[in-house]
Design a protein around this motif. Structure first.
Motif, PDB file in Angstrom:
ATOM      1  N   GLN A   1       0.822  -1.212   0.000  1.00  0.00           N
ATOM      2  CA  GLN A   1       0.000   0.000   0.000  1.00  0.00           C
ATOM      3  C   GLN A   1       0.854   1.260   0.000  1.00  0.00           C
ATOM      4  OE1 GLN A   1      -3.239  -0.012   2.903  1.00  0.00           O
ATOM      5  NE2 GLN A   1      -3.127  -2.244   2.981  1.00  0.00           N
ATOM      6  N   MET A   2       2.119   1.124   0.411  1.00  0.00           N
ATOM      7  CA  MET A   2       3.014   2.284   0.479  1.00  0.00           C
ATOM      8  C   MET A   2       3.945   2.349  -0.723  1.00  0.00           C
ATOM      9  SD  MET A   2       3.786   2.057   4.562  1.00  0.00           S
ATOM     10  CE  MET A   2       4.375   3.734   4.730  1.00  0.00           C
ATOM     11  N   GLY A   3       3.881   1.316  -1.587  1.00  0.00           N
ATOM     12  CA  GLY A   3       4.721   1.315  -2.773  1.00  0.00           C
ATOM     13  C   GLY A   3       6.033   0.579  -2.612  1.00  0.00           C
TER      14      GLY A   3
ATOM     15  N   SER B   1      -4.606  11.247   0.953  1.00  0.00           N
ATOM     16  CA  SER B   1      -5.920  11.067   0.312  1.00  0.00           C
ATOM     17  C   SER B   1      -5.992   9.727  -0.404  1.00  0.00           C
ATOM     18  CB  SER B   1      -6.194  12.215  -0.659  1.00  0.00           C
ATOM     19  OG  SER B   1      -6.234  13.449   0.023  1.00  0.00           O
ATOM     20  N   ILE B   2      -6.012   8.662   0.386  1.00  0.00           N
ATOM     21  CA  ILE B   2      -5.923   7.320  -0.198  1.00  0.00           C
ATOM     22  C   ILE B   2      -7.198   6.902  -0.933  1.00  0.00           C
ATOM     23  CG2 ILE B   2      -4.183   6.542   1.433  1.00  0.00           C
ATOM     24  CD1 ILE B   2      -6.411   5.227   3.042  1.00  0.00           C
ATOM     25  N   VAL B   3      -8.282   7.661  -0.780  1.00  0.00           N
ATOM     26  CA  VAL B   3      -9.522   7.387  -1.516  1.00  0.00           C
ATOM     27  C   VAL B   3      -9.693   8.395  -2.652  1.00  0.00           C
ATOM     28  CG1 VAL B   3     -12.039   7.295  -1.384  1.00  0.00           C
ATOM     29  CG2 VAL B   3     -10.651   6.302   0.453  1.00  0.00           C
ATOM     30  N   ASN B   4      -9.607   9.671  -2.328  1.00  0.00           N
ATOM     31  CA  ASN B   4      -9.862  10.710  -3.329  1.00  0.00           C
ATOM     32  C   ASN B   4      -8.889  10.666  -4.500  1.00  0.00           C
ATOM     33  OD1 ASN B   4     -12.107  11.780  -2.124  1.00  0.00           O
ATOM     34  ND2 ASN B   4     -10.999  13.349  -0.974  1.00  0.00           N
ATOM     35  N   VAL B   5      -7.630  10.374  -4.227  1.00  0.00           N
ATOM     36  CA  VAL B   5      -6.649  10.381  -5.326  1.00  0.00           C
ATOM     37  C   VAL B   5      -5.894   9.050  -5.358  1.00  0.00           C
ATOM     38  CG1 VAL B   5      -6.397  12.885  -5.418  1.00  0.00           C
ATOM     39  CG2 VAL B   5      -4.936  11.579  -3.888  1.00  0.00           C
ATOM     40  N   LYS B   6      -6.637   7.968  -5.167  1.00  0.00           N
ATOM     41  CA  LYS B   6      -5.981   6.656  -5.162  1.00  0.00           C
ATOM     42  C   LYS B   6      -5.320   6.354  -6.501  1.00  0.00           C
ATOM     43  CE  LYS B   6     -10.135   3.980  -6.331  1.00  0.00           C
ATOM     44  NZ  LYS B   6     -11.026   2.857  -5.921  1.00  0.00           N
ATOM     45  N   ASP B   7      -5.906   6.851  -7.602  1.00  0.00           N
ATOM     46  CA  ASP B   7      -5.310   6.603  -8.921  1.00  0.00           C
ATOM     47  C   ASP B   7      -3.992   7.357  -9.071  1.00  0.00           C
ATOM     48  OD1 ASP B   7      -7.441   5.000  -9.577  1.00  0.00           O
ATOM     49  OD2 ASP B   7      -8.553   6.597 -10.592  1.00  0.00           O
ATOM     50  N   GLU B   8      -3.957   8.586  -8.591  1.00  0.00           N
ATOM     51  CA  GLU B   8      -2.723   9.370  -8.666  1.00  0.00           C
ATOM     52  C   GLU B   8      -1.627   8.757  -7.792  1.00  0.00           C
ATOM     53  OE1 GLU B   8      -5.827  10.564  -8.524  1.00  0.00           O
ATOM     54  OE2 GLU B   8      -5.903  12.719  -8.960  1.00  0.00           O
ATOM     55  N   ILE B   9      -2.028   8.252  -6.615  1.00  0.00           N
ATOM     56  CA  ILE B   9      -1.047   7.604  -5.744  1.00  0.00           C
ATOM     57  C   ILE B   9      -0.512   6.341  -6.405  1.00  0.00           C
ATOM     58  CG2 ILE B   9      -0.732   6.409  -3.532  1.00  0.00           C
ATOM     59  CD1 ILE B   9      -2.726   8.389  -2.303  1.00  0.00           C
TER      60      ILE B   9
ATOM     61  N   ALA C   1       3.749   3.474  -9.120  1.00  0.00           N
ATOM     62  CA  ALA C   1       4.142   2.676 -10.282  1.00  0.00           C
ATOM     63  C   ALA C   1       5.474   3.140 -10.854  1.00  0.00           C
ATOM     64  CB  ALA C   1       3.057   2.742 -11.355  1.00  0.00           C
ATOM     65  N   LYS C   2       5.796   4.426 -10.671  1.00  0.00           N
ATOM     66  CA  LYS C   2       7.079   4.950 -11.127  1.00  0.00           C
ATOM     67  C   LYS C   2       8.231   4.538 -10.215  1.00  0.00           C
ATOM     68  CE  LYS C   2       5.326   9.193 -13.275  1.00  0.00           C
ATOM     69  NZ  LYS C   2       5.466  10.676 -13.278  1.00  0.00           N
TER      70      LYS C   2
END
Length: 696
Positions: free
Chosen positions: A186-188, A428-436, A441-442
């Protein structure tokens, strides 16, 4: 038991077939992926294992597209066997694999071994003998398996992202290993390897760590090692290879569970009461340089901090677009003595002109909820090039009104380019989950909670490891061994204690024993008034009225002698000159497997009343002894305060190290109290000592 670090290379039992097998068989393979054998085979296939893959199941011809053998005997030669069959069947399978199939690595998922009782323990013992005879490696039983960049030899999900420079995990618990992976993903965080050692029948946490040490190449090997330990069976090996890894540039964080003291046996001395198995673990981790954590969440948060470059100091810039989280992070860091320096001056004014009105740059640097990627880039550049800070914590979430891809892209670019570490707190693990997810991914590693991050960063900054050589003061080894070899078990006589202290070079008060009025008068005449009188026999003298201070005349001397001799268990009266100084304490306690714990603190009644004690694992270096003293809450009294004379720290350090040297020479010492010692600017001198011996 002497706790000595041996430099000699220890035989490594980790075979190349476990690490990079050219062929793997799953024994107990199945099409049912809800069973361990089926799930393990699926994981091997889906993770893209490149070697030859075999399956054994007497009821199937093919399993998940893999040709199935009826029995282990039907197999060709195979490097690694993964067993998901009943415990009772594992012995025969291991025998065939190791003696006829050239198998050099076995992973046993199955339970039902020593954790189930005597019958299971016997099965486990037989398997260990088989694999040892074959020069093979055994992982388990009762484990989830092994995961690395070559194969996914586990029956669990999820399979995390793998990278040679990800973290290494060694766990005594399979379930905990899974939960660590879930939290870390979850933290990458990425993983280099995961080892679940289960019952550690042959290979334990310490043995895997040894392998990671022996194969470590800085810049090419995983830089962070995470340990979950339920039992430390080889503390010397853990210490040796942890220190070695850290000296090479790696970092280690660990959870040691089962640290409560319930069930610890009662101790008879101050030292015994203060020492505990967990005190030994704490001392071991400190000496090794291991960062101790107390939960899975804390472990993966510390790991995430460690995956960033090590900050050069403890000054942090907090960059935020949200006030509340910045305040909480400031509180957490400040409570842990991490500096949040005020930022001011011409460059601060210049930066402020580039932000929206209402922003603040004093630290925290608040560029408001409307702050954008360009402003964030400017702030980071100023922190990197102009402000006196060592690292940056960036808090940036979203109320869900717009996307924040541009902000996170900017953040990632700055993380890669800046010399100072930048820690992204993305709440903001819900609002911007895609951005996170895009950021991670990088290769980005982010933190969802500012307080958890702050606590982890504080531990990392304050855990700088100092690997020092230890050369203890010389002692009279011949005299020490003579006393120890000839004494009885239990508490030593005052005469024996005196001989050991003298042989170790520990300064002590002159003293004499008296068993009669005539002897006490003679002793007083020789020692001179004022005197201290103490009973010999009872362990806690002051509790039974067995200590009298400042005896200045013969009448008091005789009256107190007659009274004290009537105290139960008293065998004699000890007389010493009345000395002055700050009361100090030095103790030692032998802890099973760990060797001696060496302790120091303020002495007298303060030992148990304040519990202001610092502990190190024997042997103790000068640097360790100095840190033990200066880390005491009551250090101001040792320094000297409000007109009160301080203590000669050189002599206090020397006394601690001489106790360490005495314990090295006499590992039979089970408990030792020097309480009190009296310290002043000129000397540190022991005025009361007890030593208990348990022969090995």
């Amino acid at each position: 038991m002497l706790f000595i670090i041996f430099a000699a290379k220890i035989l490594n039992m980790i075979t190349k077939e476990l690490l990079s097998p050219k062929s793997i068989v799953v024994i107990g393979a199945s099409d049912d992926t809800q069973k361990p054998g089926g799930s393990a085979l699926r994981n091997l296939i889906s993770a893209g294992y490149q070697g030859k893959l075999y399956a054994v199941n007497p009821k199937a011809v093919e399993v998940q597209g893999i040709k199935c053998h009826k029995s282990v005997s039907d197999l060709p030669q195979v490097d690694l066997a993964i067993m998901a069959i009943p415990a009772a069947m594992c012995v025969e399978a291991a025998e065939v694999l190791c003696s006829k199939k050239a198998c050099k690595a076995i992973i046993i998922f199955s339970a039902g071994f020593h954790e189930d009782g005597a019958e299971g323990a016997l099965l486990e013992e037989k398997i260990v003998k088989i694999v040892n005879r074959a020069g093979a490696t055994l992982i388990g039983p009762n484990c989830i398996g092994v995961l690395n960049n070559n194969y996914a030899g586990v029956f669990t999900k999820p399979i995390p992202r793998l990278h040679p420079l990800g973290v290494d995990v060694i766990s005594g618990s399979g379930a905990t290993a899974v939960f660590i992976m879930e939290a870390a993903m979850q933290m990458g965080l990425t993983f280099s390897s995961v080892y679940s050692v289960g019952n550690s029948a042959q290979i334990g946490v310490e043995d895997i760590l040894e392998h990671l040490d022996n194969t470590y190449i800085h810049g090419k090997s995983s830089p962070v090692k995470l340990l979950y330990i339920e039992s430390i069976n080889k503390p010397e090996k853990l210490l040796l290879h942890s220190r070695s890894l850290i000296s090479k540039g790696a970092r280690i964080a660990a959870v040691k569970s089962g640290y409560s003291e319930a069930g610890s046996r009662a101790a008879s001395s101050h030292t015994g009461a203060l020492a505990s198995p967990d005190t030994a673990v704490k001392a071991l981790f400190k000496k090794a340089g291991i960062i101790r954590c107390f939960s899975r969440g804390e472990l993966v948060t510390v790991a995430s901090v460690l995956m960033y470059p090590q900050p050069k100091g403890d000054k942090v810039a907090i960059i935020t677009h949200a006030g509340g989280p910045a305040v909480m992070l400031t509180d957490t860091l400040s409570a842990n003595d991490i500096k949040i320096p005020e930022i001011k001056g011409d460059k601060a004014i210049e930066l402020l002109s580039k932000l929206f009105p209402g922003s603040s740059v004093s630290n925290p640097i608040d560029f408001l909820a409307t702050g954008n990627a360009e402003q964030l880039a400017n702030i980071i550049d100023y922190c990197e090039n102009h402000f006196d800070v060592d690292s940056m914590a960036v808090i940036f979430g979203s109320p869900g009104l717009t996307t924040v891809y541009d902000v996170y892209d900017t953040l990632w670019e700055k993380i890669k380019k800046c010399s100072k570490p930048i820690y992204p707190i993305l709440p903001s693990i819900v609002n911007v989950k895609d951005e996170i997810a895009h950021f991670q991914a990088k290769g980005g590693i982010s933190f969802p909670d500012e307080v958890a991050f702050g606590s982890a960063l504080s531990k990392v900054i304050k855990s700088k490891s100092e690997i020092t050589d230890i050369e203890l003061p010389p002692v009279d080894l011949k005299m020490i061994r003579s006393v120890i070899d000839s004494c009885r078990e239990g508490y030593l006589t005052p005469c024996e204690v005196q001989k050991l202290l003298d042989a170790a070079g520990i300064s002590r008060a002159k003293e004499m024993l008296a068993n009669s009025v005539a002897e006490v008068r003679k002793a007083a005449k020789e020692l001179g008034y004022p005197l201290v009188m103490k009973v010999v026999g009872p362990v806690h003298k002051s509790d039974v009225g067995g200590v009298v201070l400042n005896v200045t005349d013969e009448e008091t001397l005789v009256v107190e002698f007659n009274r004290m001799m009537k105290i139960p268990q008293t065998t004699a009266i000890l007389l010493q000159p009345m000395l002055s100084g700050t009361q100090l304490f030095i103790g030692a306690k032998r802890e099973d497997k760990f060797g001696h714990l060496i302790m120091c603190g303020l002495g007298g009644i303060f030992v148990e009343a304040l519990h202001d004690i610092n502990t190190s694992l024997n042997p103790v270096s000068k640097t360790e002894a100095e840190k033990m003293i200066r880390g005491l809450r009551g250090y101001k009294l040792i320094e000297g305060t409000r007109g009160q004379e301080g203590v000669n720290e050189f002599h206090f350090i020397d006394s601690i190290r001489r106790v360490s040297a005495l314990c090295n020479a006499a590992p039979e010492i089970f408990e030792m109290d020097l309480n009190p010692l009296l310290g002043n600017p000129k000397q540190v001198i022991a005025v009361d000592a007890r030593i208990r011996v348990e022969k090995l």
